[in-house]
Enzyme design. Structure first.
Site, mmCIF file in Angstrom:
data_model
loop_
_atom_site.group_PDB
_atom_site.id
_atom_site.type_symbol
_atom_site.label_atom_id
_atom_site.label_comp_id
_atom_site.label_asym_id
_atom_site.label_seq_id
_atom_site.Cartn_x
_atom_site.Cartn_y
_atom_site.Cartn_z
ATOM 1 N N GLY A 8 16.318 -129.660 -12.849
ATOM 2 C CA GLY A 8 15.148 -129.081 -13.498
ATOM 3 C C GLY A 8 15.026 -127.585 -13.322
ATOM 4 O O GLY A 8 13.961 -127.079 -12.951
ATOM 5 N N CYS A 9 16.099 -126.851 -13.622
ATOM 6 C CA CYS A 9 16.123 -125.406 -13.368
ATOM 7 C C CYS A 9 15.786 -124.557 -14.588
ATOM 8 O O CYS A 9 15.960 -123.334 -14.547
ATOM 9 C CB CYS A 9 17.498 -124.990 -12.839
ATOM 10 N N GLY A 12 9.973 -122.695 -13.965
ATOM 11 C CA GLY A 12 9.133 -123.025 -12.820
ATOM 12 C C GLY A 12 9.822 -123.051 -11.470
ATOM 13 O O GLY A 12 10.639 -122.190 -11.141
ATOM 14 N N GLY A 14 12.076 -125.031 -10.129
ATOM 15 C CA GLY A 14 13.522 -125.191 -10.083
ATOM 16 C C GLY A 14 14.252 -123.895 -10.332
ATOM 17 O O GLY A 14 15.213 -123.562 -9.639
ATOM 18 N N SER A 127 4.360 -133.309 -4.948
ATOM 19 C CA SER A 127 3.186 -132.544 -5.378
ATOM 20 C C SER A 127 2.087 -132.695 -4.343
ATOM 21 O O SER A 127 2.030 -133.687 -3.610
ATOM 22 C CB SER A 127 2.695 -133.065 -6.731
ATOM 23 N N TYR A 140 0.765 -139.446 -13.202
ATOM 24 C CA TYR A 140 1.585 -138.445 -12.518
ATOM 25 C C TYR A 140 1.494 -138.628 -11.008
ATOM 26 O O TYR A 140 2.514 -138.626 -10.297
ATOM 27 C CB TYR A 140 1.114 -137.047 -12.919
#
Length: 247
Positions: A8-9, A12, A14, A127, A140
Site C-alpha cells: 500500500g505504498c 499516505g 505506506g 488503527s 472498518y
C-alpha cells in the site's frame, strides 16, 4: 543491508514509510496495485512492484521476484465512514478482503520464507480505532480488530522461529482520504435519521484536538521493525499514544 517490503505504498502511511526506510539506507520493495515509480525518490535501493493483497497470484508473483525480505509491513487498507445499516454488505466484504484477509494472505505467504531464513519481522498496521472504537466506522473497526487478535496470537506462535511480530496503531490523520479508493459516496451512507448524530462527529473530524502525521507512522513502523524486545504494540501519533495510555 536489510530489505523491507511495504504494501500500500501509493499514498499516505505506506508511501511515507517507504521514504523513511530509504532514508535509513535500507533496500525497499514498495508495492502498489498500480505501480508509480515517480512517487518515490530514485534510488538503487528501491524497487516498485505491482501487488494486490486480495489476489493470490499477485502475492505469489511479488514475493517470487523479491529475494530475501527481512521485514514485511502489512500497510495496505481501505475504509469508509458511514452508518453501518446503510453500508452495503458487498462493500463490507471488500473491506475485510483487504484489511483482514489480505493481511492474512501476505502473512501466510511470507512466514515460510522467514522460517527458512531463521529470522524475520512482521509489522501489521491497524488503527487507533482498536484502542477506542469510534462511531460510523463499525466495519472498518471490526476489520482492524481482527488483525489485532491475529497479530497477538502470531507473536506467540512464531517466536520459536525467531520471527518477531509487531502492531503499529496509527491515530487520525486529516490527510487520509477515507473512502477515496472506494466506489461509495459517503453522503449515501448517512441516512436522514443519522444526520443529527453524525454532524458533530464530522465537525470533530474537521477540527481534531490531536492528529497523527504520516511521519509519525513511518517512525513507529521503523521502531517496530528494529525492536528486539517482546513489545507488541506501537501507537503512532499523539492521539493514538493518548488513547493507549488512557486505556
Amino acid at each position: 543491508m536489510k530489505t523491507v517490503m511495504i504494501t500500500g505504498c501509493s499514498s499516505g502511511y505506506g508511501l511515507e514509510t517507504a521514504r523513511h526506510f530509504l532514508a535509513q539506507g535500507w533496500n525497499v520493495i514498495a508495492t502498489m496495485r498500480a505501480p508509480r515509480e515517480d512517487l518515490l525518490p530514485r534510488s538503487e535501493h528501491l524497487r516498485v512492484v505491482a501487488l494486490d493483497v486480495t489476489d493470490p497470484k499477485s502475492i505469489d508473483a511479488a514475493l517470487g521476484s523479491s529475494g530475501r525480505i527481512d521485514v514485511l509491513v502489512n500497510n495496505a487498507g481501505i475504509g469508509v465512514v458511514g452508518a453501518f445499516e446503510a453500508t452495503p454488505m458487498s462493500y463490507i466484504r471488500k473491506v475485510f478482503d483487504t484489511n483482514t484477509f489480505g493481511v492474512m494472505a501476505m502473512t501466510q505467504a511470507i512466514v515460510p520464507l522467514f522460517r527458512e531464513q531463521k529470522a524475520g519481522v512482521l509489522v501489521n498496521v491497524t488503527s487507533s480505532v482498536t484502542l477506542a472504537p469510534m462511531p460510523l466506522a463499525a466495519a472498518y473497526t471490526a476489520s482492524k480488530m481482527a488483525i489485532e487478535g491475529f497479530t497477538g496470537s502470531l507473536a506467540h506462535e512464531l517466536a520459536a522461529f525467531n520471527i518477531r511480530v509487531k502492531l503499529v496503531e496509527p491515530g487520525y490523520a486529516p490527510t487520509t482520504r477515507f473512502g477515496a479508493n472506494t466506489e461509495l459516496d459517503i453522503s449515501d451512507l448517512i441516512p436522514p435519521a443519522y444526520q443529527p448524530f453524525a454532524q458533530p462527529i464530522f465537525e470533530g473530524f474537521a477540527k481534531p484536538a490531536l492528529t497523527t502525521k504520516e511521519s509519525d507512522v513511518a517512525e513507529a513502523v521503523w521502531a517496530a521493525a528494529n525492536d528486539l524486545s517482546d513489545r507488541l504494540r506501537f501507537p503512532a501519533g499523539p492521539d493514538a499514544v493518548a488513547l493507549a495510555m488512557a486505556g
